[in-house]
Enzyme design. Structure first.
Site, mmCIF file in Angstrom:
data_model
loop_
_atom_site.group_PDB
_atom_site.id
_atom_site.type_symbol
_atom_site.label_atom_id
_atom_site.label_comp_id
_atom_site.label_asym_id
_atom_site.label_seq_id
_atom_site.Cartn_x
_atom_site.Cartn_y
_atom_site.Cartn_z
ATOM 1 N N LYS A 1 -7.167 6.685 6.164
ATOM 2 C CA LYS A 1 -7.778 7.746 5.038
ATOM 3 C C LYS A 1 -9.148 8.029 5.184
ATOM 4 O O LYS A 1 -9.371 9.145 4.650
ATOM 5 C CB LYS A 1 -7.568 6.699 3.775
ATOM 6 C CG LYS A 1 -6.170 6.490 3.226
ATOM 7 C CD LYS A 1 -6.079 5.998 1.904
ATOM 8 C CE LYS A 1 -4.585 5.837 1.533
ATOM 9 N NZ LYS A 1 -4.497 5.337 0.288
ATOM 10 N N LYS B 1 1.898 9.378 -2.038
ATOM 11 C CA LYS B 1 1.291 9.596 -3.103
ATOM 12 C C LYS B 1 0.254 10.549 -3.167
ATOM 13 O O LYS B 1 0.050 11.628 -3.877
ATOM 14 C CB LYS B 1 0.667 8.596 -4.285
ATOM 15 C CG LYS B 1 1.912 7.803 -5.031
ATOM 16 C CD LYS B 1 1.447 7.273 -6.187
ATOM 17 C CE LYS B 1 1.641 5.605 -5.922
ATOM 18 N NZ LYS B 1 0.275 4.889 -6.217
ATOM 19 N N LYS C 1 4.701 8.498 6.636
ATOM 20 C CA LYS C 1 5.210 7.811 5.408
ATOM 21 C C LYS C 1 5.195 8.740 4.139
ATOM 22 O O LYS C 1 4.007 9.485 3.962
ATOM 23 C CB LYS C 1 4.295 6.713 5.267
ATOM 24 C CG LYS C 1 3.970 6.178 4.062
ATOM 25 C CD LYS C 1 3.014 5.215 3.935
ATOM 26 C CE LYS C 1 1.890 5.091 2.713
ATOM 27 N NZ LYS C 1 2.296 5.173 1.289
HETATM 28 P P1 ATP Z 1 -1.157 6.385 -0.996
HETATM 29 O O1 ATP Z 1 -0.277 6.964 0.000
HETATM 30 O O2 ATP Z 1 -1.783 7.427 -2.096
HETATM 31 O O3 ATP Z 1 -2.026 5.403 -0.584
HETATM 32 P P2 ATP Z 1 1.342 4.786 -1.937
HETATM 33 O O4 ATP Z 1 2.029 6.053 -2.058
HETATM 34 O O5 ATP Z 1 1.047 4.000 -0.683
HETATM 35 O O6 ATP Z 1 -0.303 5.642 -2.207
HETATM 36 P P3 ATP Z 1 0.698 2.662 -3.622
HETATM 37 O O7 ATP Z 1 0.332 2.522 -5.218
HETATM 38 O O8 ATP Z 1 -0.504 2.307 -2.677
HETATM 39 O O9 ATP Z 1 1.130 4.034 -3.111
HETATM 40 O O10 ATP Z 1 1.836 1.721 -3.369
HETATM 41 C C1 ATP Z 1 2.624 0.812 -4.099
HETATM 42 C C2 ATP Z 1 3.792 0.241 -3.397
HETATM 43 O O11 ATP Z 1 4.638 1.227 -2.430
HETATM 44 C C3 ATP Z 1 3.325 -0.711 -2.042
HETATM 45 O O12 ATP Z 1 4.112 -1.726 -2.050
HETATM 46 C C4 ATP Z 1 3.775 0.097 -0.815
HETATM 47 O O13 ATP Z 1 3.710 -0.593 0.220
HETATM 48 C C5 ATP Z 1 4.838 0.777 -1.524
HETATM 49 N N1 ATP Z 1 5.203 2.237 -0.635
HETATM 50 C C6 ATP Z 1 4.320 3.260 -0.649
HETATM 51 N N2 ATP Z 1 4.579 4.253 0.165
HETATM 52 C C7 ATP Z 1 6.092 3.732 0.472
HETATM 53 C C8 ATP Z 1 6.971 4.458 1.416
HETATM 54 N N3 ATP Z 1 6.913 5.522 1.825
HETATM 55 N N4 ATP Z 1 8.054 3.588 1.802
HETATM 56 C C9 ATP Z 1 8.294 2.466 1.083
HETATM 57 N N5 ATP Z 1 7.176 1.936 0.257
HETATM 58 C C10 ATP Z 1 6.155 2.483 0.031
#
Ligand code: ATP
Ligand code: LTN
Length: 335
Positions: free
Chosen positions: A119, A204, A201
């Site tokens: 990041k 968000k 991955k």
């Molecule tokens: P960002 O990518 O903006 O950091 P994020 O999509 O990782 O956000 P979070 O709120 O940080 O979202 O994560 C919430 C939950 O979703 C966490 O347990 C994280 O491990 C899970 N998660 C996030 N992205 C994935 C993915 N692509 N596949 C499976 N689990 C995910």
């Protein structure tokens, strides 16, 4: 009434940032399982709005997203009668414990965190100090509540392992204080990949069209995103690390329908990519339909959501306070 003779259930804690669009990675990797396993645990789920501040946010949007995310979790089946659901910034003890942990953790430990590196790379010199110390706030979230298990997607495993290391170091330096938590990563769906680029991955913070499927996306939007998913050359539909696009779609099919790997491969034997994509899109639409219906009802009543979040924070705050008092006594601060 709790039965005093009954064995205590293990404590589960997890958090989600109230930012961007909650996508199917968040849903299958985390939220859906939190809801499914509520009877097995004492459940604590947290909307981590202080973590969201580690990258720039519009204040009005952040506040709105906090309600949106609360409503999504409830719509996904998080039951306030079985689970605490509160906002991180409502409990001052999270920031307080993060400070104490920052005086236990070393720079080297934080420097090894891969999420920070990824990041920070995007923002270079402008990246916030909070992005670097983010894992300490996450460790505080977990350790405050004597958590046994932390169900997360694969990207968060390293942070939970750091939490364990910090808790162990604290205990051996200052005496038994923290429970050592365990990361729990699902066997399938732990790392849903971006539809536009199956080597990254689903995230968000990536706002490109066609990257993610949001849990609130309309059927047409879901169809469009899945039909334009990047696939690989070749025609055979099976799990293959060399073909991440097809593997990702098959994994989504498995988690959306509850199928095994064998069932998924058998379902698409002799079928083409078009058929795979159409089937995955329809499975997602079906899976998300009831969630979207409940979401619309819950979202209308912001006052009720706010009352629920406040009541939950008030109920859980004494646990956090007890941990802080133990930590202060152990470290020799206060009087
Ligand atoms: P960002 O990518 O903006 O950091 P994020 O999509 O990782 O956000 P979070 O709120 O940080 O979202 O994560 C919430 C939950 O979703 C966490 O347990 C994280 O491990 C899970 N998660 C996030 N992205 C994935 C993915 N692509 N596949 C499976 N689990 C995910
Ligand atoms: N860092 C996590 C969100 C998060 C979390 C937590 C998860 C914050 N505190 C405590 C589990 C336990 C993320 O970005 N997905």
């Amino acid at each position: 009434m709790t039965n005093p003779g009954a064995a205590r259930k293990p404590i589960v804690f997890s958090g989600i940032q109230p930012t961007g669009q909650i996508h199917i990675g968040n849903y299958f990797g985390a939220v859906k399982r939190w809801a499914a396993e509520q009877d097995k645990y004492e459940n604590i789920f947290c909307l981590v709005d202080m973590h969201a501040l580690t990258v720039p946010q519009d204040p009005a949007v952040l506040r709105d997203k906090t309600f949106e995310t609360a409503a999504i979790l409830l719509a996904a089946g998080i039951d306030p009668a079985k689970s605490h659901l509160f906002v991180q910034s409502d409990i001052a003890e999270h920031g307080e414990l993060a400070w104490y942990l920052s005086c236990v953790a070393s720079m080297g430990q934080l420097n090894r965190m891969t999420q920070y590196k990824e990041k920070a790379e995007k923002q270079r010199e402008g990246s916030r100090v909070g992005l670097f110390t983010y894992p300490l706030l996450m460790a505080a979230d977990i350790l405050l509540y004597r958590t046994n298990e932390v169900p997360v997607g694969a990207d968060q495993k390293q942070h939970v392992e750091l939490t364990r290391d910090l808790a162990e170091r604290f205990n051996s330096t200052f005496g038994e204080t923290f429970v050592i938590p365990q990361p729990v990563i699902p066997p399938v769906g732990a790392r849903i990949m971006g539809l536009d680029d199956p080597t990254k991955k689903m995230s968000k913070s990536t706002q490109k069209a066609g990257h993610a499927v949001g849990v609130l996306d309309a059927p047409d939007v879901i169809r469009k995103a899945v039909m334009s998913a990047k696939t690989d050359s070749g025609t055979e539909i099976r799990f293959d690390p060399e073909r991440p696009g097809v593997t990702n779609l098959l994994s989504i099919y498995m988690v959306a329908t509850g199928s095994s790997q064998e069932e998924a491969e058998a379902r698409f034997e002799d079928k083409g990519y078009g058929d795979l994509k159409r089937t995955v899109a329809e499975a997602l639409i079906e899976e998300l339909r009831p969630l979207q219906e409940r979401y619309r009802e819950l979202r209308e009543d912001a006052a009720a959501l706010s009352t629920l979040l406040t009541a939950s924070a008030n109920a859980i705050r004494p646990t956090a306070r007890t941990t802080i008092n133990t930590v202060k006594r152990a470290m020799g601060v206060g009087h």
